[in-house]
Design a protein around this motif. Structure first.
Motif, PDB file in Angstrom:
ATOM      1  N   ALA A  74       0.823  -1.200   0.000  1.00 58.83           N
ATOM      2  CA  ALA A  74       0.000   0.000   0.000  1.00 58.83           C
ATOM      3  C   ALA A  74       0.861   1.255   0.000  1.00 58.83           C
ATOM      4  N   GLN A  75       2.089   1.126   0.462  1.00 57.49           N
ATOM      5  CA  GLN A  75       2.977   2.284   0.519  1.00 57.49           C
ATOM      6  C   GLN A  75       3.702   2.518  -0.812  1.00 57.49           C
ATOM      7  N   GLY A  76       3.608   1.586  -1.748  1.00 53.34           N
ATOM      8  CA  GLY A  76       4.267   1.773  -3.034  1.00 53.34           C
ATOM      9  C   GLY A  76       4.977   0.524  -3.500  1.00 53.34           C
ATOM     10  N   GLU A  77       5.717   0.674  -4.589  1.00 54.59           N
ATOM     11  CA  GLU A  77       6.396  -0.479  -5.186  1.00 54.59           C
ATOM     12  C   GLU A  77       7.572  -0.964  -4.335  1.00 54.59           C
ATOM     13  N   ARG A  78       7.956  -2.215  -4.590  1.00 57.10           N
ATOM     14  CA  ARG A  78       9.041  -2.823  -3.839  1.00 57.10           C
ATOM     15  C   ARG A  78      10.029  -3.482  -4.794  1.00 57.10           C
TER      16      ARG A  78
ATOM     17  N   GLY B  21      17.594   8.484  -0.126  1.00 54.85           N
ATOM     18  CA  GLY B  21      16.418   8.695   0.706  1.00 54.85           C
ATOM     19  C   GLY B  21      15.287   7.727   0.422  1.00 54.85           C
ATOM     20  N   ILE B  22      15.624   6.544  -0.067  1.00 58.33           N
ATOM     21  CA  ILE B  22      14.599   5.543  -0.353  1.00 58.33           C
ATOM     22  C   ILE B  22      14.138   4.913   0.957  1.00 58.33           C
ATOM     23  N   ARG B  23      12.838   4.821   1.147  1.00 56.85           N
ATOM     24  CA  ARG B  23      12.327   4.244   2.390  1.00 56.85           C
ATOM     25  C   ARG B  23      12.780   2.782   2.503  1.00 56.85           C
ATOM     26  N   PRO B  24      13.123   2.348   3.701  1.00 55.52           N
ATOM     27  CA  PRO B  24      13.668   1.005   3.905  1.00 55.52           C
ATOM     28  C   PRO B  24      12.833  -0.122   3.317  1.00 55.52           C
ATOM     29  N   ALA B  25      11.502  -0.027   3.427  1.00 52.42           N
ATOM     30  CA  ALA B  25      10.638  -1.114   2.962  1.00 52.42           C
ATOM     31  C   ALA B  25      10.581  -1.225   1.444  1.00 52.42           C
ATOM     32  N   ALA B  26      11.026  -0.191   0.736  1.00 56.11           N
ATOM     33  CA  ALA B  26      10.915  -0.190  -0.723  1.00 56.11           C
ATOM     34  C   ALA B  26      11.969  -1.052  -1.394  1.00 56.11           C
ATOM     35  N   VAL B  27      13.122  -1.197  -0.764  1.00 60.04           N
ATOM     36  CA  VAL B  27      14.221  -1.958  -1.370  1.00 60.04           C
ATOM     37  C   VAL B  27      14.817  -2.918  -0.352  1.00 60.04           C
TER      38      VAL B  27
ATOM     39  N   GLU C 273      22.765   0.666 -14.666  1.00 60.31           N
ATOM     40  CA  GLU C 273      21.336   0.462 -14.910  1.00 60.31           C
ATOM     41  C   GLU C 273      20.586   0.295 -13.590  1.00 60.31           C
ATOM     42  N   LEU C 274      21.199  -0.376 -12.640  1.00 57.73           N
ATOM     43  CA  LEU C 274      20.599  -0.521 -11.314  1.00 57.73           C
ATOM     44  C   LEU C 274      20.573   0.822 -10.594  1.00 57.73           C
ATOM     45  N   VAL C 275      21.659   1.570 -10.696  1.00 59.58           N
ATOM     46  CA  VAL C 275      21.707   2.895 -10.065  1.00 59.58           C
ATOM     47  C   VAL C 275      20.612   3.788 -10.642  1.00 59.58           C
TER      48      VAL C 275
ATOM     49  N   ARG D 168      15.380   6.555 -10.040  1.00 63.66           N
ATOM     50  CA  ARG D 168      13.985   6.760 -10.436  1.00 63.66           C
ATOM     51  C   ARG D 168      13.033   6.391  -9.307  1.00 63.66           C
ATOM     52  N   LEU D 169      13.362   5.289  -8.625  1.00 63.49           N
ATOM     53  CA  LEU D 169      12.525   4.851  -7.508  1.00 63.49           C
ATOM     54  C   LEU D 169      12.494   5.902  -6.399  1.00 63.49           C
ATOM     55  N   SER D 170      13.647   6.525  -6.156  1.00 67.99           N
ATOM     56  CA  SER D 170      13.732   7.534  -5.090  1.00 67.99           C
ATOM     57  C   SER D 170      12.798   8.717  -5.340  1.00 67.99           C
TER      58      SER D 170
END
Length: 226
Positions: free
Chosen positions: A26-30, A53-59, A214-216, A221-223
């Motif tokens: 619910a908080q977004g993609e993972r 600054g990516i939230r811990p649960a996202a990655v 590519e990962l970076v 983008r995720l951030s």
């Protein structure tokens, strides 16, 4: 404890796990990142994740034991399927591993390619000969092949060159703070890695090359969305 009690406890625990997974969704993609190494790559990527600054649960960054690429891929597949069984699945899975001297490298890359064709959100983040090529590119572009020489593996030869760079004379696997040392040079590495990969694709000579940029880019983008 009776079997009925044990059954109900297991069922309750599984329901709680599913609820946590759905709450996270619910908080977004993972994103899941599975690394060949236990220290070098996870340390770098965790520092990058924090800096963005990516939230811990996202990655989730899952280190492996430094074994062969096929086992890294198998480990990542198991984690992906385990998560899917909880009622959801990761939006993307990145497998970070080197070619080095691994005989299962090509098999692992092909398996991920087949999975992607089948609709799985899998990405091979490979480095040839090793992850340290990505670090070296922060000091400028080079397409000089790295091979075995003087009793050293191709990876050892590359690391020897990396140690000639400022602040890297004592570089060792699993060293902390590498991302911080190189952060200001990240744009140089991104450009150099893209150029190197394009050249490798054109010529068919993959030594040296890397897809870490590519990962970076994906994490950057995720951030912006997290």
């Amino acid at each position: 404890m009776g079997s009925d009690d044990l059954f109900h406890k297991r069922r309750a625990r599984r329901s709680a796990e599913m609820a946590r997974a759905l709450a996270t969704r619910a908080q977004g993609e993972r994103v899941l990142i599975v690394c060949e190494g236990k220290k070098t790559e996870p340390l770098y990527l965790n520092d990058l994740k924090t800096d963005l600054g990516i939230r811990p649960a996202a990655v989730k960054i899952a280190p492996h034991n430094g074994s062969s690429p096929d086992k890294v891929v198998a480990h990542g597949l198991a984690l992906y399927e385990e998560d899917a069984k909880l009622g959801d699945s990761y939006d993307a899975v990145y497998f970070v591993f080197d070619r080095d001297k691994h005989v299962t490298y090509a098999t692992a890359v092909q398996r991920l390619s087949d999975c992607k064709i089948a609709g799985k959100p899998f990405h091979a983040v490979t480095s040839i000969p090793c992850f340290e090529y990505w670090l070296l590119l922060h000091f400028g572009f080079t397409d000089k092949p790295f091979t075995e020489a003087g009793g050293k593996s191709a990876a050892d030869t590359l690391i020897s060159e990396l140690r000639t760079k400022p602040n890297f004379n004592n570089y060792g696997k699993g060293q902390k703070g590498i991302y911080g040392l190189l952060k200001d040079k990240l744009p140089t590495a991104m450009s150099a890695a893209a150029s190197g990969l394009a050249n490798a694709t054109k010529t068919g000579e993959e030594n040296p090359s890397t897809r870490v940029h590519e990962l970076v880019e994906a994490l950057q983008r995720l951030s912006e969305r997290c």
